[in-house]
Write an enzyme that holds these catalytic residues in place. Sequence first.
Site, short mmCIF file in Angstrom:
data_model
loop_
_atom_site.label_atom_id
_atom_site.label_comp_id
_atom_site.label_asym_id
_atom_site.label_seq_id
_atom_site.Cartn_x
_atom_site.Cartn_y
_atom_site.Cartn_z
N LYS A 44 -4.23 18.73 -23.94
CA LYS A 44 -5.05 19.19 -22.82
C LYS A 44 -4.25 18.99 -21.53
O LYS A 44 -3.75 17.90 -21.27
CB LYS A 44 -6.35 18.38 -22.76
N HIS A 63 -14.76 6.40 -18.94
CA HIS A 63 -15.03 6.77 -20.33
C HIS A 63 -13.95 6.15 -21.23
O HIS A 63 -12.93 5.66 -20.75
CB HIS A 63 -15.02 8.29 -20.50
N ASP A 65 -11.73 7.31 -24.83
CA ASP A 65 -11.39 8.53 -25.56
C ASP A 65 -11.95 8.45 -26.97
O ASP A 65 -11.86 7.41 -27.63
CB ASP A 65 -9.88 8.74 -25.58
N HIS A 121 -11.45 3.99 -18.95
CA HIS A 121 -10.56 4.44 -17.89
C HIS A 121 -11.22 5.57 -17.10
O HIS A 121 -12.24 6.11 -17.51
CB HIS A 121 -9.19 4.88 -18.45
#
Length: 194
Positions: A44, A63, A65, A121
Site C-alpha cells: 500500500k 491502530h 495492523d 501506532h
Amino acid sequence: DQYIDQLVKLAEKLSELMSENLGLEKNYIKEAFSGTNGPAMGTKVAKYPQCPHPELVRGLREHTDAGGIILLLQDDQVPGLEFFKDGKWVEIPPSKNNAIFVNTGDQVEVLSNGFYKSVVHRVMPDKNGSRLSIASFYNPVGEAIISPANKLLYPSNYRYGDYLELYGNTKFGEKGPRFESIKNMTNGHCNLKP
C-alpha cells in the site's frame, strides 16, 4: 517487481528468525500463514498531504495492523509515524538510506502467544511537507487458521499447590523462569526447581 521480490525474501527471512527465536520450526510462521500459494503479500502506498494546521486534525488514528509482518519504507524527510510505548507516543524519525522499518501485526502476536506484540501506532500530519510511505504486508491468506503455537501454550492444567510451592521459592525473582517451569510441567506434575 524486483523490489517486491526482495521484500518477500526479507519477510520470509524475518519470519524464519522469529520462529526460531520462539523455539519453533524455522518455517512455522510461513506455514501458518500459507495457503496453496504461500502467505499473502500486498503493498500500500500512502500519501499524507501537508497540513497548514496539524493541531486541528487527527491524522491516521491509532491502530494496530491486522496482519503479520509489515515492512515500511517511509518518507526520508517528513516525520509523522508515532508508536505508543510505555504510556506515551514516541516519534519514529524519517527513514534514511532507504531503511526498512519492521512492525509486527496482530496475527504474529496471536501465533507467538503474546511474545511478539502488535504495537499501537498512528500517523500525525505535518505542516512542513507531505509524507509518503510504502507499506508491504506479509500476511496470512484468508483461509489460514490462526492460533497460538502449541509449544508456546501453558499446559492445559496443573495443580495450584505445585505453583504455590514454586512461587514461594521464587516470589522475589523474575516471573519468566517461574512461568517457564510451569510450561515444562508434564502429566500434571511440575519440576519445582527454581
